[in-house]
Design a protein around this motif. Structure first.
Motif, PDB file in Angstrom:
ATOM      1  N   ASP A  89       0.824  -1.206   0.000  1.00  0.00           N
ATOM      2  CA  ASP A  89       0.000   0.000   0.000  1.00  0.00           C
ATOM      3  C   ASP A  89       0.863   1.263   0.000  1.00  0.00           C
ATOM      4  O   ASP A  89       2.016   1.234   0.405  1.00  0.00           O
ATOM      5  CB  ASP A  89      -0.929   0.004   1.215  1.00  0.00           C
ATOM      6  CG  ASP A  89      -2.095  -0.956   1.031  1.00  0.00           C
ATOM      7  OD1 ASP A  89      -2.256  -1.490  -0.082  1.00  0.00           O
ATOM      8  OD2 ASP A  89      -2.846  -1.161   2.000  1.00  0.00           O
ATOM      9  N   ASP A  91       0.250   3.972   1.727  1.00  0.00           N
ATOM     10  CA  ASP A  91      -0.049   4.829   2.877  1.00  0.00           C
ATOM     11  C   ASP A  91       0.926   4.670   4.047  1.00  0.00           C
ATOM     12  O   ASP A  91       0.670   5.169   5.138  1.00  0.00           O
ATOM     13  CB  ASP A  91      -1.489   4.564   3.360  1.00  0.00           C
ATOM     14  CG  ASP A  91      -1.708   3.107   3.713  1.00  0.00           C
ATOM     15  OD1 ASP A  91      -0.747   2.309   3.603  1.00  0.00           O
ATOM     16  OD2 ASP A  91      -2.838   2.750   4.092  1.00  0.00           O
ATOM     17  N   GLN A  93       1.589   2.153   5.855  1.00  0.00           N
ATOM     18  CA  GLN A  93       1.164   1.333   6.994  1.00  0.00           C
ATOM     19  C   GLN A  93       2.002   0.060   7.096  1.00  0.00           C
ATOM     20  O   GLN A  93       2.298  -0.409   8.181  1.00  0.00           O
ATOM     21  CB  GLN A  93      -0.328   0.994   6.879  1.00  0.00           C
ATOM     22  CG  GLN A  93      -1.220   2.170   7.230  1.00  0.00           C
ATOM     23  CD  GLN A  93      -2.661   1.770   7.487  1.00  0.00           C
ATOM     24  OE1 GLN A  93      -3.461   1.669   6.565  1.00  0.00           O
ATOM     25  NE2 GLN A  93      -2.997   1.526   8.731  1.00  0.00           N
ATOM     26  N   ARG A 200      -2.454   4.522  10.428  1.00  0.00           N
ATOM     27  CA  ARG A 200      -2.572   5.377   9.243  1.00  0.00           C
ATOM     28  C   ARG A 200      -2.651   6.807   9.694  1.00  0.00           C
ATOM     29  O   ARG A 200      -3.468   7.154  10.560  1.00  0.00           O
ATOM     30  CB  ARG A 200      -3.835   5.008   8.468  1.00  0.00           C
ATOM     31  CG  ARG A 200      -3.734   5.373   6.971  1.00  0.00           C
ATOM     32  CD  ARG A 200      -5.087   5.322   6.342  1.00  0.00           C
ATOM     33  NE  ARG A 200      -5.156   5.028   4.925  1.00  0.00           N
ATOM     34  CZ  ARG A 200      -4.669   5.765   3.945  1.00  0.00           C
ATOM     35  NH1 ARG A 200      -3.956   6.836   4.222  1.00  0.00           N
ATOM     36  NH2 ARG A 200      -4.863   5.434   2.686  1.00  0.00           N
TER      37      ARG A 200
HETATM   38 MG   LIG Z   1      -4.150   1.448   4.734  1.00  0.00          MG
END
Ligand SMILES: [Mg+2]
Ligand SMILES: Nc1nc2c(ncn2[C@@H]2O[C@H](COP(=O)(O)OP(=O)(O)O)[C@@H](O)[C@H]2O)c(=O)[nH]1
Length: 308
Positions: A89, A91, A93, A200
């Protein structure tokens, strides 16, 4: 061995650089590493920053959804000759330093797909509703695939080239569960390793509310299951209806044989015939669906050979 990391991203300008920089530059057993960011119609600087940080950027002209972006990334990686594909991902994370562990079972020939399980690893923060949603969806996927997994929704996973060639994802919304159903259909070996999951910083791009997610993911799983196991589903349903019809009909028949009359049981007789007709129809639909499935399998085999 060529490793390609694919990163679907939708308005992730705050984190995309950190994610790319965290990816190891060298991994033992790997000759070349490439990074593909699939920018899914972002309206911010995601694409520009990704390019500045050395990633190959593929842009969707508008927001097509995570599943489509995943598919774009996977196909691009295959076209560029990837032997192993890691999806992660955008983001920040997941911890990209864990990529070597994630691909190890594939390098050793012990797995076709490796899932980074957050529930076996470390989770900095996950709201209770999301935690429960994840557990529930994983339970459903376990049931329909038979894989003893703990995290079916993880976005951090590795695919061997062979496994990636089989991933014909049809959903628009999320690829996570569907890929596992496809894996089960092709009897691919799925292995889990524990991974870290950070908090996040921003709000989720994918999940506006847990209910809308449950609705869309539920529909995706149901549809995928129906298309892989139509006969099982329709035969079970048809058999239940037929059994209910027979059960209702027995009383009517017994009365008829004893007295030669249906009279006091007319409503039951009607109900019984209705259930029996419906049951047989469902069985026939199952047979037709099974034939459509065979058709799809042939098409997928052609697609597989074409990609290969
Ligand atoms: Mg995420
Ligand atoms: N390409 C694309 N990626 C998306 C979309 N929605 C979410 N993502 C990406 O999918 C990944 C997971 O989304 P995220 O919002 O973190 O979901 P969550 O962790 O399950 O809450 C992130 O990298 C997002 O940028 C979308 O519509 N298109």
């Amino acid at each position: 061995m060529k490793l390609i990391i694919t990163i679907p991203a939708y308005n992730e300008e705050k984190t995309i650089a950190k994610v790319i920089r965290e990816i190891p530059k060298r991994i033992s057993g790997i000759k070349k590493i490439e990074i593909i960011v699939v920018d899914d119609g972002s309206t911010d600087n995601t694409a520009k920053i990704a390019k500045q940080n050395g990633a190959i950027v593929i842009k969707h002209t508008c927001n097509r959804g995570l599943a489509k972006a995943f598919k774009t990334g996977l196909n691009a990686a295959l076209a560029r000759g990837a032997d192993i594909i890691v999806n992660t991902d955008a983001d920040f994370q997941y911890n990209q330093k864990q990529i070597p562990e994630l691909i190890k079972p594939i390098l050793e020939g012990k797995a076709d797909i490796v899932l980074g399980s957050r529930f076996k690893g470390w989770i900095e923060e996950m709201p209770l509703s999301k935690r429960l949603g994840n557990k529930l969806a994983t339970a459903v996927v376990r049931l329909v695939t038979g894989y003893k997994i703990s995290d079916a929704q993880t976005g951090f996973r590795a695919f061997s080239r062979e496994a990636a060639l089989r991933m014909n994802v049809l959903s628009d919304y999320t690829y996570t569960q569907e890929t596992l159903l496809i894996a089960a259909e092709h009897k691919l070996k799925v292995v889990e390793i524990p991974v870290d999951f950070r908090k996040r910083a921003d709000r989720s791009r994918l999940i506006s509310s847990i209910w809308s997610y449950a609705k869309k993911a539920g529909a995706t799983i149901l549809l995928a299951y129906l298309s892989y196991k139509p006969l099982k589903v329709f035969l079970t349903l048809g058999a239940l209806l037929i059994l209910a019809g027979l059960f209702a009909g027995i009383k009517v028949l017994m009365h008829y044989f004893a007295t030669g009359l249906v009279q006091p049981y007319l409503p039951t007789a009607l109900l019984s015939s209705l259930l029996l007709i419906l049951g047989f129809e469902v069985v026939i639909i199952g047979l037709v669906a099974e034939m459509i499935k065979l058709n799809r399998k042939t098409l997928e085999e052609i697609l597989y050979r074409l990609k290969k």
